[in-house]
Design an enzyme around this catalytic site. Structure first.
Site: not given
Ligand code: KDG
Length: 316
Positions: A35, A105-106, A168, A230, A258, A294
Site C-alpha cells: 500500500a 507470504y509475509r 486487512r 465518490g 492508495d 496495484d
Molecule cells: O492497497 C493495496 C494493498 O493491499 C496491496 O498492494 C497489498 O499492501 C498490501 C497489503 O498489505 O494488502
C-alpha cells in the site's frame, strides 16, 4: 529531501496470467504490491517529491523492489536490507467476477523486523506530510512501535500525519485492529477511511452514526472513500460530497485507495482546496480500477488531465 514520505512493507506480487484457482496455476507474472509504495509511486507519477522506506530482504526480490520503486522517481535513500529475513511475497488469484483473492507470504518478513531505531529523525522532520497505513501496525509489535515513534517524531517537528486504516483482516482480528486504528486515526491530520472500513471500525452500517463519530473526533481533515460514488470531505465540521468519475469497466480495485490518497495529498501539497483535492483523488482512484495490478493504473499528470478531460464530475 522529499516533502511527502511514507514507509511500510512492499511485496513481490505473483499473479497467474489467466483467471482460475492458484491450485491449478503453473505460470505467474511478477509485479509488485504494497500500500505505501503504491502511494509513493502514485505521488511520484503526479510530480511530487516523495520518499518511501522499508526493510527489504537481502535477496533478489528485495533488489527487484528497490530498483522498481527507485525507478519510479521515489527517494529510497532510507531503505535498509535485512541479512536474515526475506522479502515478502503475495499472490493474487483472479476470479471471473469480483475482487481477486489475495494470499500473503509475509510472516517473519524483513519488513516485520523494522524497529523504532531504524527511523531517521531528520528525514521525518523535513517532510511536510508523513503517510502511514494500518497495515504496518498489523505486521509485528516492533512495526507498531515504529509507527508510534514516527508519529511522535512527526508531531515534534510539525510534520502532518496522514493515515489510511487499510484494514486487512488476514493480518489481525477486527477487535485487535479497531483499538489501534481508532487511536491512530485520532492522531492524524488527514484521515482516509473507506465506507466499509468505517462500518467495521464503528460497528454500524448507519452513515449518520459514523458521520457523528467522525465529527466527534475533530480531526483537521477526513475524507471518506465511497467507491464508485465518490467521496465525502469533512472539513470545519461540514461534510461535502464529491462525486466520482464514471468508468466503463472495473477490473481490479486493489490499490485504488492508495492512488486516491496519493492524488489527494499531491493536490494538497500543490495548494489546492480539500474539495478540489478530493476531485483529483476520485479521478486517480477511478483510473486505477480500470487497470489490472496495484500500480499499473496510477496516472502521470498528463494521463490524469486526459482522463479527467473525457469524464465530467461536478462538485455538489
Ligand atoms: O492497497 C493495496 C494493498 O493491499 C496491496 O498492494 C497489498 O499492501 C498490501 C497489503 O498489505 O494488502
Amino acid at each position: 529531501m522529499p516533502e511527502l514520505i511514507t514507509f511500510g512493507e512492499s511485496m513481490v506480487l505473483l499473479t497467474p496470467p489467466s483467471v482460475g484457482s492458484l491450485e491449478d496455476a503453473s505460470m505467474f507474472l511478477r509485479s509488485m504490491g504494497g500500500a505505501e509504495s503504491n502511494f509513493a509511486i502514485g505521488a511520484a507519477r503526479l510530480g511530487i517529491s516523495v520518499g518511501w522506506f522499508s526493510r527489504l530482504g537481502k535477496d533478489p526480490f528485495g533488489a527487484y523492489l528497490l530498483k522498481k520503486i527507485r525507478g519510479e522517481g521515489v527517494d529510497t535513500s532510507q531503505v535498509t536490507f535485512d541479512p536474515i529475513y526475506p522479502t515478502a511475497v503475495m499472490f493474487k488469484e483472479t476470479k471471473a467476477v469480483g475482487n481477486p483473492n489475495v494470499y500473503y507470504y509475509r510472516r517473519e518478513s524483513a519488513c516485520s523486523q523494522m524497529k523504532p531505531c531504524d527511523l531517521d529523525e531528520g528525514y521525518i522532520a523535513q517532510a511536510k506530510i508523513l503517510h502511514i497505513t494500518g497495515i504496518t501496525t498489523a505486521l509485528s509489535d516492533s512495526c507498531r512501535e515504529t509507527i508510534y515513534q514516527a508519529i511522535e517524531i512527526a508531531k515534534r517537528h510539525h510534520t502532518k500525519i496522514s493515515f489510511d486504516p487499510n484494514i486487512r483482516l488476514k493480518l489481525w482480528s477486527m477487535d485487535e485492529a479497531r483499538e489501534v486504528l481508532l487511536d491512530l486515526a485520532a492522531r492524524s491530520d488527514y484521515f482516509f477511511p473507506g465506507e466499509e472500513e468505517l462500518n467495521l471500525l464503528f460497528n454500524t452500517n448507519d452513515r449518520n452514526i459514523w458521520k457523528k463519530r467522525i465529527l466527534d473526533m475533530r480531526l483537521p481533515c477526513t475524507v471518506v472513500k465511497l467507491g464508485a460514488e465518490g467521496c465525502m470531505v469533512l472539513e470545519n465540521e461540514e461534510f461535502t460530497f464529491v462525486p466520482g468519475f464514471p468508468v466503463a469497466k472495473v477490473v481490479d480495485t486493489v490499490g485504488a485507495g492508495d492512488g486516491f490518497a496519493a492524488g489527494f495529498l499531491s493536490s494538497v501539497i500543490r495548494g489546492n482546496s480539500y474539495v478540489e483535492a478530493a476531485r483529483i483523488a476520485n479521478a486517480v482512484g477511478a483510473r486505477c480500477v480500470t487497470f489490472y495490478g496495484d500500480i499499473e493504473g496510477l496516472p502521470t499528470r498528463e494521463e490524469l488531465d486526459a482522463f479527467m478531460g473525457t469524464r465530467g464530475s461536478e462538485v455538489e
